[in-house]
Design an enzyme around this catalytic site. Structure first.
Site, PDB file in Angstrom:
ATOM      1  N   PHE A  53       0.806  -1.218   0.000  1.00  0.00           N
ATOM      2  CA  PHE A  53       0.000   0.000   0.000  1.00  0.00           C
ATOM      3  C   PHE A  53       0.846   1.277   0.000  1.00  0.00           C
ATOM      4  CE2 PHE A  53      -2.886  -3.012   2.221  1.00  0.00           C
ATOM      5  CZ  PHE A  53      -3.853  -3.067   1.237  1.00  0.00           C
ATOM      6  N   HIS A  54       2.110   1.195   0.358  1.00  0.00           N
ATOM      7  CA  HIS A  54       3.032   2.334   0.333  1.00  0.00           C
ATOM      8  C   HIS A  54       2.507   3.521   1.140  1.00  0.00           C
ATOM      9  CE1 HIS A  54       4.507  -0.224  -2.811  1.00  0.00           C
ATOM     10  NE2 HIS A  54       3.417  -0.012  -3.510  1.00  0.00           N
ATOM     11  N   CYS A  55       1.999   3.226   2.332  1.00  0.00           N
ATOM     12  CA  CYS A  55       1.444   4.257   3.235  1.00  0.00           C
ATOM     13  C   CYS A  55       0.261   4.992   2.607  1.00  0.00           C
ATOM     14  CB  CYS A  55       2.517   5.244   3.670  1.00  0.00           C
ATOM     15  SG  CYS A  55       3.862   4.474   4.568  1.00  0.00           S
ATOM     16  N   ALA A  56      -0.445   4.340   1.699  1.00  0.00           N
ATOM     17  CA  ALA A  56      -1.574   4.983   1.026  1.00  0.00           C
ATOM     18  C   ALA A  56      -2.746   4.011   0.881  1.00  0.00           C
ATOM     19  CB  ALA A  56      -1.140   5.504  -0.339  1.00  0.00           C
TER      20      ALA A  56
END
Length: 97
Positions: A53-56
């Site tokens: 999710f890459h912090c998203a």
């Protein structure tokens, strides 16, 4: 970005469509898990990418994307290495047909 769009039509790029920027590129190939792609790139081609999710996570949920593959380019990547990454993805997609 242009190279990826031309040579990897089976992927969806997430984020800006501005081809003049260079930074992390997140992409999705709907038929192959980004986690599987990341592992295959690492194990078979010695290419390090990130999946998840890459912090998203809220953005991924909004886009209807369970996770994505992120390619990060910076001054330590040269054009040959970027081409190798695209070629490796092409080979992985060809095998998965």
């Amino acid at each position: 970005v242009k190279l990826i769009r031309e040579r990897l039509p089976q992927v969806t790029l997430l984020g800006s469509s501005d081809t003049n920027t260079c930074g992390p590129i997140s992409l999705v190939q709907r038929n192959i898990s980004p986690h599987v792609l990341a592992r295959a790139l690492s194990d078979r081609h010695n290419i390090c990418v990130r999946s998840g999710f890459h912090c998203a996570q809220p953005l991924h949920e909004f886009l209807g994307v369970p996770a994505s593959l992120r390619l990060s380019f910076y001054h330590y990547n040269n054009c040959v290495e970027i081409d190798l990454t695209v070629e490796a993805l092409e080979r992985l997609f060809a095998v998965s047909k």
